[in-house]
Write an enzyme that holds these catalytic residues in place. Sequence first.
Site, PDB file in Angstrom:
ATOM      1  N   LYS A 183       0.859  -1.179   0.000  1.00 57.91           N
ATOM      2  CA  LYS A 183       0.000   0.000   0.000  1.00 57.91           C
ATOM      3  C   LYS A 183       0.899   1.234   0.000  1.00 57.91           C
ATOM      4  O   LYS A 183       1.667   1.466   0.933  1.00 57.91           O
ATOM      5  CB  LYS A 183      -0.915   0.031   1.222  1.00 57.91           C
ATOM      6  N   ALA A 189      -9.369   5.872   4.818  1.00 53.81           N
ATOM      7  CA  ALA A 189      -9.235   7.036   5.699  1.00 53.81           C
ATOM      8  C   ALA A 189     -10.543   7.789   5.868  1.00 53.81           C
ATOM      9  O   ALA A 189     -11.268   8.032   4.899  1.00 53.81           O
ATOM     10  CB  ALA A 189      -8.161   8.006   5.208  1.00 53.81           C
ATOM     11  N   GLY A 190     -10.844   8.148   7.116  1.00 54.27           N
ATOM     12  CA  GLY A 190     -11.980   8.994   7.424  1.00 54.27           C
ATOM     13  C   GLY A 190     -13.205   8.287   7.965  1.00 54.27           C
ATOM     14  O   GLY A 190     -14.122   8.936   8.457  1.00 54.27           O
ATOM     15  N   ASN A 212      -8.557   1.883  10.318  1.00 53.16           N
ATOM     16  CA  ASN A 212      -7.769   1.569  11.501  1.00 53.16           C
ATOM     17  C   ASN A 212      -8.312   2.299  12.722  1.00 53.16           C
ATOM     18  O   ASN A 212      -8.833   1.703  13.652  1.00 53.16           O
ATOM     19  CB  ASN A 212      -6.303   1.914  11.253  1.00 53.16           C
ATOM     20  N   THR A 213      -8.249   3.640  12.683  1.00 55.05           N
ATOM     21  CA  THR A 213      -8.597   4.434  13.860  1.00 55.05           C
ATOM     22  C   THR A 213     -10.036   4.193  14.322  1.00 55.05           C
ATOM     23  O   THR A 213     -10.303   4.162  15.529  1.00 55.05           O
ATOM     24  CB  THR A 213      -8.390   5.933  13.566  1.00 55.05           C
TER      25      THR A 213
END
Length: 263
Positions: A104, A191-192, A213-214
Amino acid sequence: MEIQDSVLTIGTREFHSRLLVGTGKYRDFDQTKEAITASGAEIVTVALRRTNIGQEAGQPNLLDYIPVDEFTILPNTAGCFNCEDAVRVCKLGRELLDGHALVKLEVLADQKTLFPNVIDTLKAAEILVKDDFEVMVYTNDDPVIARQLEEIGCVAVMPLAAPIGSGLGIRNPHNILTIIENANVPILVDAGVGTASDASIAMELGCDGVLMNTAIAEAQHPVAMATAMNYAIQAGRIAYLAGRMPKRRFASASSPLHDTISN
């Protein structure tokens, strides 16, 4: 009638799960393993600049918890801010994983926004593709750049839904949809994402998958959130395949208005 779905094909590999997960921000490797198992993900992305998979002798090794015979490890270039560093990290990943070519690519512009450095991303993608890497690439939600990355030879394009770690959800669904409609490679939101409904919306738009992830690691209960994300990805995909009803400005009665019983 049962809806038939295809497997997710990325480069030369096939996957059944359309949820991809990261390994950062967890309490420890035990929690990482528990959450990833609950997510049902088959692809696990690892930031080589932040996580040990063998480059730090004598230190705890993630691969002892997320073994390569159970998961596809996806080395990523998180923390790289120029083309040269990103290419070097990808080569390190290939060396550590015995010739593993799937990577990635993300080249960031600055520490504050973590938006992609599009110019260096394009440069690095071209170098890596020529070096026989299978490149999954993080980029902005620009349909023109997405097309260029596909033309370079990237095996998947990964537009952001919102800034990395923001949890804001999909801020520009129209651009994401345009990217999907013009793509001949898998499009995965990266992301996001903040919660399960964000993941489901991405899949309902027609995305081939979602990387996060987050949203899992920083949830109050990461393992429970990983489970929710697993279901959300599946529900969103089935809803996309089922085809939603059209949106209407006014009401449409569920029951017929003619041939009704009169008193």
